[in-house]
Design a protein around this motif. Sequence first.
Motif, PDB file in Angstrom:
ATOM      1  N   PRO A  45       0.830  -1.211   0.000  1.00 17.01           N
ATOM      2  CA  PRO A  45       0.000   0.000   0.000  1.00 17.01           C
ATOM      3  C   PRO A  45       0.863   1.259   0.000  1.00 17.01           C
ATOM      4  CG  PRO A  45      -0.760  -1.552   1.659  1.00 17.01           C
ATOM      5  CD  PRO A  45       0.535  -2.084   1.133  1.00 17.01           C
ATOM      6  N   GLY A  46       0.530   2.186  -0.869  1.00 16.17           N
ATOM      7  CA  GLY A  46       1.251   3.456  -0.947  1.00 16.17           C
ATOM      8  C   GLY A  46       2.570   3.406  -1.698  1.00 16.17           C
ATOM      9  N   ALA A  47       2.964   2.240  -2.196  1.00 11.26           N
ATOM     10  CA  ALA A  47       4.240   2.133  -2.919  1.00 11.26           C
ATOM     11  C   ALA A  47       4.184   2.952  -4.207  1.00 11.26           C
ATOM     12  CB  ALA A  47       4.552   0.674  -3.247  1.00 11.26           C
ATOM     13  N   GLN A  48       5.261   3.651  -4.486  1.00  9.10           N
ATOM     14  CA  GLN A  48       5.376   4.492  -5.675  1.00  9.10           C
ATOM     15  C   GLN A  48       6.478   3.931  -6.574  1.00  9.10           C
ATOM     16  OE1 GLN A  48       3.513   7.761  -6.181  1.00  9.10           O
ATOM     17  NE2 GLN A  48       2.289   6.359  -4.940  1.00  9.10           N
ATOM     18  N   TYR A  49       6.227   3.931  -7.879  1.00  5.76           N
ATOM     19  CA  TYR A  49       7.168   3.374  -8.847  1.00  5.76           C
ATOM     20  C   TYR A  49       7.488   4.431  -9.905  1.00  5.76           C
ATOM     21  CZ  TYR A  49       5.755  -0.932  -6.635  1.00  5.76           C
ATOM     22  OH  TYR A  49       5.488  -1.904  -5.707  1.00  5.76           O
ATOM     23  N   PRO A  50       8.781   4.710 -10.130  1.00  5.26           N
ATOM     24  CA  PRO A  50       9.150   5.719 -11.130  1.00  5.26           C
ATOM     25  C   PRO A  50       9.262   5.130 -12.534  1.00  5.26           C
ATOM     26  CG  PRO A  50      11.095   5.037  -9.918  1.00  5.26           C
ATOM     27  CD  PRO A  50       9.919   4.298  -9.321  1.00  5.26           C
ATOM     28  N   LEU A  51       8.744   5.864 -13.498  1.00  4.48           N
ATOM     29  CA  LEU A  51       8.939   5.587 -14.915  1.00  4.48           C
ATOM     30  C   LEU A  51       9.747   6.771 -15.440  1.00  4.48           C
ATOM     31  CD1 LEU A  51       6.810   4.074 -17.526  1.00  4.48           C
ATOM     32  CD2 LEU A  51       7.328   6.466 -17.933  1.00  4.48           C
ATOM     33  N   ARG A  52      10.893   6.496 -16.033  1.00  6.11           N
ATOM     34  CA  ARG A  52      11.772   7.573 -16.508  1.00  6.11           C
ATOM     35  C   ARG A  52      11.794   7.600 -18.032  1.00  6.11           C
ATOM     36  NH1 ARG A  52      14.185   5.389 -12.051  1.00  6.11           N
ATOM     37  NH2 ARG A  52      14.672   6.829 -10.379  1.00  6.11           N
ATOM     38  N   VAL A  53      11.760   8.823 -18.573  1.00  9.21           N
ATOM     39  CA  VAL A  53      11.893   9.025 -20.017  1.00  9.21           C
ATOM     40  C   VAL A  53      13.027  10.012 -20.228  1.00  9.21           C
ATOM     41  CG1 VAL A  53      10.762   9.775 -22.139  1.00  9.21           C
ATOM     42  CG2 VAL A  53       9.412   8.654 -20.358  1.00  9.21           C
ATOM     43  N   SER A  54      13.995   9.624 -21.051  1.00  5.53           N
ATOM     44  CA  SER A  54      15.138  10.485 -21.350  1.00  5.53           C
ATOM     45  C   SER A  54      15.515  10.298 -22.817  1.00  5.53           C
ATOM     46  CB  SER A  54      16.319  10.133 -20.448  1.00  5.53           C
ATOM     47  OG  SER A  54      17.439  10.941 -20.763  1.00  5.53           O
ATOM     48  N   GLY A  55      15.494  11.390 -23.572  1.00  3.30           N
ATOM     49  CA  GLY A  55      15.823  11.307 -24.996  1.00  3.30           C
ATOM     50  C   GLY A  55      14.857  10.406 -25.754  1.00  3.30           C
ATOM     51  N   GLY A  56      13.632  10.295 -25.261  1.00  2.30           N
ATOM     52  CA  GLY A  56      12.634   9.442 -25.889  1.00  2.30           C
ATOM     53  C   GLY A  56      12.739   7.980 -25.490  1.00  2.30           C
ATOM     54  N   ALA A  57      13.710   7.633 -24.625  1.00  2.00           N
ATOM     55  CA  ALA A  57      13.873   6.254 -24.152  1.00  2.00           C
ATOM     56  C   ALA A  57      13.146   6.088 -22.819  1.00  2.00           C
ATOM     57  CB  ALA A  57      15.348   5.911 -23.987  1.00  2.00           C
ATOM     58  N   VAL A  58      12.379   5.013 -22.694  1.00  2.00           N
ATOM     59  CA  VAL A  58      11.592   4.724 -21.496  1.00  2.00           C
ATOM     60  C   VAL A  58      12.304   3.655 -20.671  1.00  2.00           C
ATOM     61  CG1 VAL A  58       9.401   3.790 -20.665  1.00  2.00           C
ATOM     62  CG2 VAL A  58       9.445   5.227 -22.703  1.00  2.00           C
ATOM     63  N   LYS A  59      12.344   3.862 -19.348  1.00  2.00           N
ATOM     64  CA  LYS A  59      12.876   2.848 -18.429  1.00  2.00           C
ATOM     65  C   LYS A  59      11.935   2.746 -17.241  1.00  2.00           C
ATOM     66  CE  LYS A  59      17.615   2.807 -19.689  1.00  2.00           C
ATOM     67  NZ  LYS A  59      18.975   2.680 -19.311  1.00  2.00           N
ATOM     68  N   PHE A  60      11.620   1.494 -16.887  1.00  2.00           N
ATOM     69  CA  PHE A  60      10.742   1.238 -15.748  1.00  2.00           C
ATOM     70  C   PHE A  60      11.281   0.047 -14.986  1.00  2.00           C
ATOM     71  CE2 PHE A  60       7.029  -0.870 -13.818  1.00  2.00           C
ATOM     72  CZ  PHE A  60       6.544   0.173 -13.053  1.00  2.00           C
ATOM     73  N   ASN A  61      11.549   0.248 -13.691  1.00  2.00           N
ATOM     74  CA  ASN A  61      12.017  -0.853 -12.846  1.00  2.00           C
ATOM     75  C   ASN A  61      10.808  -1.667 -12.401  1.00  2.00           C
ATOM     76  OD1 ASN A  61      14.743  -0.203 -12.979  1.00  2.00           O
ATOM     77  ND2 ASN A  61      14.514   1.328 -11.378  1.00  2.00           N
TER      78      ASN A  61
END
Length: 128
Positions: free
Chosen positions: A55-71
Motif C-alpha cells: 500500500p502506498g508504494a510508488q514506482y518511477p517511470l523515466r523518459v530520457s531522450g525518448g527512451a523509457v525505463k521502468f524498474n
Amino acid sequence: MTRSVRSLGLGLVLAVGTVGLAAAQGGGGARYDGQYVGTLILNKTMRGDCDEPPPGAQYPLRVSGGAVKFNYLPRFSTTLAGTVDATGNFVATAAIKSGTVQMTGRIVGRKVTAEVQSPSCSYSFRTE
C-alpha cells in the motif's frame, strides 16, 4: 557529368540523409522526458506467483531522450526499456527466464496510464 554537378548531387544526398537521421533520432519522443511516479495495481494472476504491491508504494517511470525505463520490482526485479513516440505512446520490454514482460502505455501531459503484462501477472500503472 561535370565535377560541379556531381558535387552538388553528393551534397544533396548528404544533406537529405542528415536531416532524415536527425528526424529519426529525435522522433518527437524527447518532449516527454522526465520522471513520472505512479502506482501499480495487480489486476490478474495467471500462475499464482504474483506479488501485490505494498500500500502506498510508488514506482518511477523515466523518459530520457525518448527512451523509457521502468524498474519492474514486484516480481522479477528487472528493468523494462523501450521508446516513446511523438504522440506519447510507448512500449517497454524485458526478457525474463519465463518469457517477456511488456509495458504498453500512453503519456498525456504529466499523466501516464499503462498495462504491464508478464507470463504470470497483469498490472496497471497510473500516475496521479
